[in-house]
Design an enzyme around this catalytic site. Structure first.
Site, short mmCIF file in Angstrom:
data_model
loop_
_atom_site.label_atom_id
_atom_site.label_comp_id
_atom_site.label_asym_id
_atom_site.label_seq_id
_atom_site.Cartn_x
_atom_site.Cartn_y
_atom_site.Cartn_z
N GLY A 1 0.82 -1.20 0.00
CA GLY A 1 0.00 0.00 0.00
C GLY A 1 0.86 1.25 0.00
O GLY A 1 2.10 1.18 0.09
N ASP A 2 0.19 2.41 -0.17
CA ASP A 2 0.86 3.72 -0.16
C ASP A 2 1.90 3.86 -1.27
O ASP A 2 2.90 4.55 -1.11
CB ASP A 2 1.54 3.98 1.21
N LYS B 1 -0.74 5.18 -5.89
CA LYS B 1 -1.79 4.84 -6.87
C LYS B 1 -2.67 6.05 -7.19
O LYS B 1 -3.06 6.26 -8.33
CB LYS B 1 -2.68 3.71 -6.34
N ASN C 1 -9.94 3.09 4.89
CA ASN C 1 -8.57 2.77 5.30
C ASN C 1 -7.57 3.32 4.29
O ASN C 1 -6.41 3.55 4.60
CB ASN C 1 -8.37 1.26 5.50
N GLY D 1 -5.82 6.05 1.71
CA GLY D 1 -5.62 7.49 1.68
C GLY D 1 -4.87 7.80 0.40
O GLY D 1 -3.68 7.54 0.30
N HIS D 2 -5.59 8.28 -0.59
CA HIS D 2 -4.96 8.54 -1.89
C HIS D 2 -4.70 10.04 -2.03
O HIS D 2 -5.62 10.85 -2.02
CB HIS D 2 -5.85 8.01 -3.02
N THR D 3 -3.42 10.37 -2.14
CA THR D 3 -3.01 11.78 -2.15
C THR D 3 -2.81 12.26 -3.58
O THR D 3 -2.06 11.65 -4.34
CB THR D 3 -1.70 11.95 -1.35
N THR E 1 -6.15 0.24 10.63
CA THR E 1 -6.35 1.69 10.60
C THR E 1 -7.45 2.11 11.57
O THR E 1 -7.67 3.31 11.76
CB THR E 1 -6.73 2.15 9.18
N GLN F 1 -5.02 -0.12 -1.06
CA GLN F 1 -4.04 -0.93 -0.33
C GLN F 1 -3.02 -1.52 -1.32
O GLN F 1 -2.76 -0.91 -2.33
CB GLN F 1 -4.70 -2.01 0.53
N THR G 1 -5.28 -6.73 5.03
CA THR G 1 -6.57 -6.06 5.14
C THR G 1 -7.67 -7.10 4.88
O THR G 1 -7.37 -8.28 4.68
CB THR G 1 -6.64 -4.83 4.21
N THR H 1 -3.93 7.65 8.94
CA THR H 1 -3.78 7.57 10.40
C THR H 1 -2.63 8.44 10.93
O THR H 1 -2.51 8.59 12.14
CB THR H 1 -3.47 6.11 10.81
N GLY H 2 -1.79 8.95 10.05
CA GLY H 2 -0.65 9.76 10.48
C GLY H 2 0.50 8.92 11.05
O GLY H 2 1.53 9.46 11.46
N ARG I 1 5.50 5.29 8.65
CA ARG I 1 5.61 4.04 7.88
C ARG I 1 6.99 3.45 8.06
O ARG I 1 7.99 4.19 8.06
CB ARG I 1 5.35 4.31 6.39
P1 IMP Z 1 -7.32 -2.45 7.97
O1 IMP Z 1 -7.43 -2.47 6.49
O2 IMP Z 1 -7.63 -1.11 8.57
O3 IMP Z 1 -8.09 -3.56 8.60
O4 IMP Z 1 -5.78 -2.71 8.37
C1 IMP Z 1 -5.12 -3.95 8.11
C2 IMP Z 1 -3.66 -3.72 7.73
O5 IMP Z 1 -3.60 -3.11 6.45
C3 IMP Z 1 -2.90 -2.80 8.68
O6 IMP Z 1 -1.55 -3.22 8.73
C4 IMP Z 1 -2.97 -1.45 7.98
O7 IMP Z 1 -1.92 -0.60 8.35
C5 IMP Z 1 -2.88 -1.89 6.54
N1 IMP Z 1 -3.54 -0.94 5.61
C6 IMP Z 1 -4.86 -0.78 5.40
N2 IMP Z 1 -5.10 0.15 4.48
C7 IMP Z 1 -3.90 0.58 4.08
C8 IMP Z 1 -3.49 1.52 3.09
O8 IMP Z 1 -4.29 2.15 2.38
N3 IMP Z 1 -2.15 1.70 2.96
C9 IMP Z 1 -1.24 1.00 3.69
N4 IMP Z 1 -1.58 0.09 4.59
C10 IMP Z 1 -2.90 -0.11 4.80
#
Ligand code: IMP
Length: 432
Positions: free
Chosen positions: A12-13, A16, A38, A40-42, A130, A226, A241, A303-304, A307
């Site tokens: 993720g991150d 995209k 969950n 966060g697309h910047t 998240t 993700q 996730t 979430t701030g 990473r």
């Molecule tokens: P959840 O999707 O909030 O249930 O989180 C499950 C796992 O996926 C955790 O380790 C999160 O930090 C990670 N995660 C969820 N969404 C993202 C994303 O958009 N970017 C990076 N990591 C993510």
């Protein structure tokens, strides 16, 4: 070719959102197909930053259709805030521009409460979610007790549905986590405050609309959220996730045949990051990791959280290429590495004394591997203003060529900064 899918090829991150925003200029429709807020697309346009969580990253182009498909879990209050924030900054967000599947799952406050209470109750084995309620919302969908978007508009039956769902949720929350009861009537009233804002965006059949558009030769862009290594089936389970993040999931969620997804673009950063728990073979625990984190602003846009940073992992990238059927790569944030004297990549792993080149399916094995690293001289010049691939420093090109050759997939796009303009094309991703 009518459908292009953009997926994250790491944890993720990867960037995209930026790529979708750029590609959307040549598409008709952008479809978000999984995950929820969950993500966060910047996006950065002329230096102005916009962060999107649920709304597809094509929304900054007024003439594009943005669809949220059935496989997304929708925090309706978060979505309304996102719509209102965009409107406050001058974007229209009409009912034609943003359309939401009637069959998408509704994510409600009790999902978030449950997600956070569960994580809090764990001492070891925290997933590091998240806290946005993603797991509990997908659980309800699979258990056939979720509310779907069309339920919000069925006022006579909505309260009954909430009462039914909350009976079990309240018992769980109270008995296991000592969380106060959530009243169905309160939630019903809260929902009434957003229903009329959402109504113009209702779409009964995403599949039908996409298939009609494809018949008219319109270009459809699928936006993954993700990353592949967080996929519920193929990621480092249970540190994943709760949705399927791979390209095939786009076909399922939007209801179009998989053969339409002909171009699969894997987005990856020139290094690697991971947020939350779980194994990360090429993670750096030294100053270089800290330097990458600082230069790359590697702090979560949702979430701030800081990473975790490490070298690019080509074993993991090859795995992502295989799982998704990636036939084109986009390399992001290579400019961040300009600060380093040397740049490394992980080319294989050592596991129980043996060299392996395929990503293990056992999470335990992934946590035990030692990365085998190859190092290149750094280029040490600012590349953020470079306008063409041919003007990149030779040392940066050597790094890019090595990756491409090692994973056996072309790198067609190179991003040298957050703005739309800072995008170098080796090959166009659409046949115009
Ligand atoms: P959840 O999707 O909030 O249930 O989180 C499950 C796992 O996926 C955790 O380790 C999160 O930090 C990670 N995660 C969820 N969404 C993202 C994303 O958009 N970017 C990076 N990591 C993510």
């Amino acid at each position: 070719m009518s459908a292009v899918v953009v997926v994250g090829a790491q944890w993720g991150d990867e960037g995209k959102g930026k790529l979708i925003d750029v590609l959307a200029a040549n598409a008709d429709t952008v479809v978000r197909f999984q995950g929820g807020s969950n993500a966060g697309h910047t996006l950065v346009v002329n230096g102005k930053k916009t962060v999107l969580h649920l709304i597809p990253s094509g929304i900054l182009h007024a003439d594009k259709t943005c669809l949220i498909a059935s496989g997304v879990v929708i925090d309706i209050f978060g979505l309304v805030t996102e719509i209102q924030n965009l409107k406050a900054t001058g974007y229209q967000i009409t009912g034609t521009q943003l359309q939401i599947s009637d069959t998408a799952t509704v994510l409600l406050p009790y999902h978030k409460v449950l997600d956070q209470a569960r994580e809090k109750s764990l001492s070891d084995g925290k997933i590091g979610t998240t806290g946005k309620g993603i797991g509990p919302a997908y659980e309800d969908r699979a258990a056939r007790r979720a509310l779907i978007m069309s339920d919000l508009f069925d006022t006579p039956n909505l309260l009954k549905k909430l009462e039914f769902v909350l009976k079990e949720k309240n018992s769980l929350l109270k008995n296991l986590y000592d969380v106060p009861e959530i009243k169905a009537q309160d939630l019903f009233d809260q929902i009434q405050t957003v229903v009329e804002i959402l109504r113009p965006h209702r779409l009964s059949d995403v599949s039908l609309l996409i298939s009609q558009k494809m018949k008219q030769g319109k270009k459809i862009l699928f936006e993954g959220a993700q990353g592949t290594l967080l996929d519920i089936h193929h990621g480092t389970y249970p540190f994943v996730t709760s949705s399927s993040t791979v390209a095939g999931s786009g076909s399922v969620s939007a209801g179009i045949g998989p053969h339409h997804l002909s171009k699969i673009v894997g987005v990856f950063k020139a290094y690697a990051t991971r947020v939350g728990s779980g194994p990360f073979p090429s993670e750096l625990h030294d100053n270089i990791g800290a330097q990458i984190q600082k230069e790359g602003h590697e702090f979560g846009s949702t979430t701030g959280r800081a990473r975790r940073c490490g070298w690019l992992d080509l074993v993991a990238l090859k795995y992502a290429i295989r799982l998704n059927g990636i036939n084109s790569l986009a390399m992001m944030k290579i400019d961040v590495l300009s600060c380093l004297d040397e740049v490394s990549v992980c080319t294989s792993y050592k596991l129980r004394g043996e060299v392996i080149t395929d990503f293990p399916t056992s999470t335990e094995d992934v946590s035990q591997v030692e990365p085998i690293i190859e190092t290149f001289p750094g280029w040490k010049v600012d590349i953020t203003q470079v306008k063409s691939v041919k003007d990149l420093p030779l040392k940066a090109m050597n790094y890019i060529h090595f990756i491409q050759q090692h994973v056996g997939c072309p790198i067609d796009v190179i991003s040298v900064g957050p703005d739309r303009e800072q995008t170098l094309w080796i090959k166009p991703l659409y046949n115009n």
